[in-house]
Write a protein that holds these residues in place. Structure first.
Motif, short mmCIF file in Angstrom:
data_model
loop_
_atom_site.label_atom_id
_atom_site.label_comp_id
_atom_site.label_asym_id
_atom_site.label_seq_id
_atom_site.Cartn_x
_atom_site.Cartn_y
_atom_site.Cartn_z
N GLN A 134 32.96 33.04 49.73
CA GLN A 134 33.07 34.49 49.59
C GLN A 134 32.15 35.02 48.50
OE1 GLN A 134 34.68 36.73 47.17
NE2 GLN A 134 34.24 38.46 48.53
N ARG A 138 27.67 37.46 48.49
CA ARG A 138 27.18 38.57 47.69
C ARG A 138 25.67 38.51 47.52
NH1 ARG A 138 30.09 37.56 43.34
NH2 ARG A 138 31.96 38.36 44.38
N ALA A 150 28.75 43.99 50.29
CA ALA A 150 29.40 43.07 49.35
C ALA A 150 30.49 43.78 48.58
CB ALA A 150 28.36 42.48 48.40
N ALA A 153 33.72 44.08 50.67
CA ALA A 153 34.50 42.84 50.74
C ALA A 153 35.18 42.54 49.42
CB ALA A 153 33.58 41.68 51.15
N GLY A 192 33.80 39.71 54.87
CA GLY A 192 32.41 39.48 54.50
C GLY A 192 31.66 38.70 55.56
#
Length: 429
Positions: A134, A138, A150, A153, A192
């Motif tokens: 996760q 980004r 990003a 999420a 994401g």
């Protein structure tokens, strides 16, 4: 026609600068949300634990920070330096996330083997693929210049994490807190992933690129992970060593003090992870260096102001934040505040080198990170926990000085040569 052309060019430049500022603001907000989630974990655990229990949690959390830094160095920091066509960049993003998922799952299995002896490490192994994958997305969104995705999420991750952690009972162990923290990131991972698939549609399956990413000996990520290993990882490993071999309370105090400076870590991470694509839009090495230095100066001033705010914080409010750990952590605030001011300049110095000549940072990290570890250990031997904190500060000052000295040299030597302004060497590697 000439006046119209000049006016159009000027409007285009203004629009580009406006887009740059907007992207920087969104990236900083995204890092803020992500870091706030991690700060909530540390603060809630500190409030619900004794100083000794929090010290045990801090050791596990430091191990996680080491793993996160290693994956970020190998995959994230090299990813945001990539250049190429849109199709190539989309494939690069997919391959980076794929390698992150596979690699973190492999490390997680190894940590799970420690569960019978240390349940906290087993819990970390269980949720490590969720947390690292996760987080890795980004950098993919940054390269694609879609930081808003990003942010979306990470907002979901924060919204889920806060109530999940809040319902944990008092006295919950470190293992339970780690599991709650990791599983709360699962909805953000799904969101994401879906957004990344959508924004990289048409890129195909990235398995061939993922294998090349691991096997390519010229990949800049290998160099960056070595830098991290002798840089941040060196001091973090020394802190873990203090906890395991000397005094676990030292780890809790240092972790508690650094947690209070979490908002600054947000901005440091934003500069390191998302600064290169923005600085690369500026023409010439001198302009890049000036922008990085201005950012470093602003962050250093902010660090000094934040340290003053924390120093004036009443003990009652401090105990609400860190519980029993506040007493030992508060004694470190002057040293830690000074360290973060130096780190601000050093982070932006290394950021300038990343866009001027990314291969110029390894020597600085090797020498001055080793010096930081020596200062940490000598400081602890001479003055205990407080001496260790001032040792970290001294090492950060030395690294910042060396980073900017090398950046100034790069501007004078490399970018003063006649001919077109060359970009960083090997960014596509």
């Amino acid at each position: 026609m000439r006046k119209r052309s000049r006016g159009t060019h000027r409007r285009g430049r203004l629009a580009e600068l406006g887009g740059l500022r907007g992207a920087v603001a969104v990236s900083a907000a995204d890092q803020g949300v992500a870091a706030l989630t991690n700060i909530v974990v540390v603060v809630v655990t500190a409030r619900q634990s004794t100083a000794a229990d929090f010290a045990d949690f801090a050791v596990v959390y430091t191990v996680f920070a080491l793993l996160l830094g290693a994956f970020t160095a190998y995959l994230g920091q090299s990813l945001v330096l990539r250049q190429g066509t849109d199709a190539e960049l989309r494939r690069d993003c997919r391959s980076s996330v794929t390698v992150t998922l596979a690699g973190s799952a492999s490390v997680g299995v190894l940590l799970l083997l420690l569960a019978p002896l240390a349940p906290e490490f087993g819990a970390l192994g269980l949720v490590l693929p969720i947390l690292l994958t996760q987080d890795g997305m980004r950098y993919a969104f940054s390269l694609l210049r879609r930081p808003g995705l990003a942010l979306t999420a990470d907002v979901l991750r924060l919204v889920v994490a806060v109530p999940v952690l809040a319902v944990q009972p008092d006295g919950a162990g470190a293992a339970r807190m780690v599991v709650a923290w990791g599983l709360s990131a699962f909805p953000a991972l799904l969101l994401g992933g879906a957004l990344l698939v959508w924004v990289t549609r048409g890129a195909g399956l990235p398995f061939a690129e993922a294998r090349a990413l691991v096997a390519d000996r010229r990949h800049l990520g290998r160099r960056f992970v070595v830098e991290f290993g002798v840089g941040n990882a060196g001091s973090q490993a020394a802190i873990v060593g203090l906890g395991l071999l000397a005094n676990p309370l030292a780890v809790g105090a240092l972790r508690g003090a650094s947690t209070l400076f979490g908002p600054l870590n947000v901005l440091f991470n934003a500069a390191t992870g998302f600064g290169p694509p923005q600085l690369n839009r500026l023409p010439g090495g001198a302009a890049k260096a000036r922008a990085a230095f201005a950012a470093g100066g602003a962050l250093a001033a902010l660090a000094a102001c934040w340290a003053l705010v924390l120093a004036l914080l009443p003990d009652v409010a401090g105990r609400q934040l860190l519980g029993d750990t506040w007493r030992s952590a508060s004694e470190l605030l002057p040293a830690t505040g000074s360290q973060y001011a130096a780190m601000a300049l050093g982070t932006c110095g290394l950021l300038a080198l990343r866009v001027l000549n990314p291969r110029a940072t390894l020597g600085i990290q090797l020498v001055f990170s080793a010096l930081t570890v020596v200062c940490l250990l000598v400081g602890y031997a001479l003055g205990g926990i407080l001496g260790a904190a001032w040792g970290l500060c001294l090492g950060s000052v030395a690294k910042a000085t060396a980073s900017w000295a090398r950046a100034a040299l790069e501007v004078r030597v490399t970018y003063a040569r006649p001919g077109p302004d060359a970009g960083p060497e090997g960014v596509a590697g």
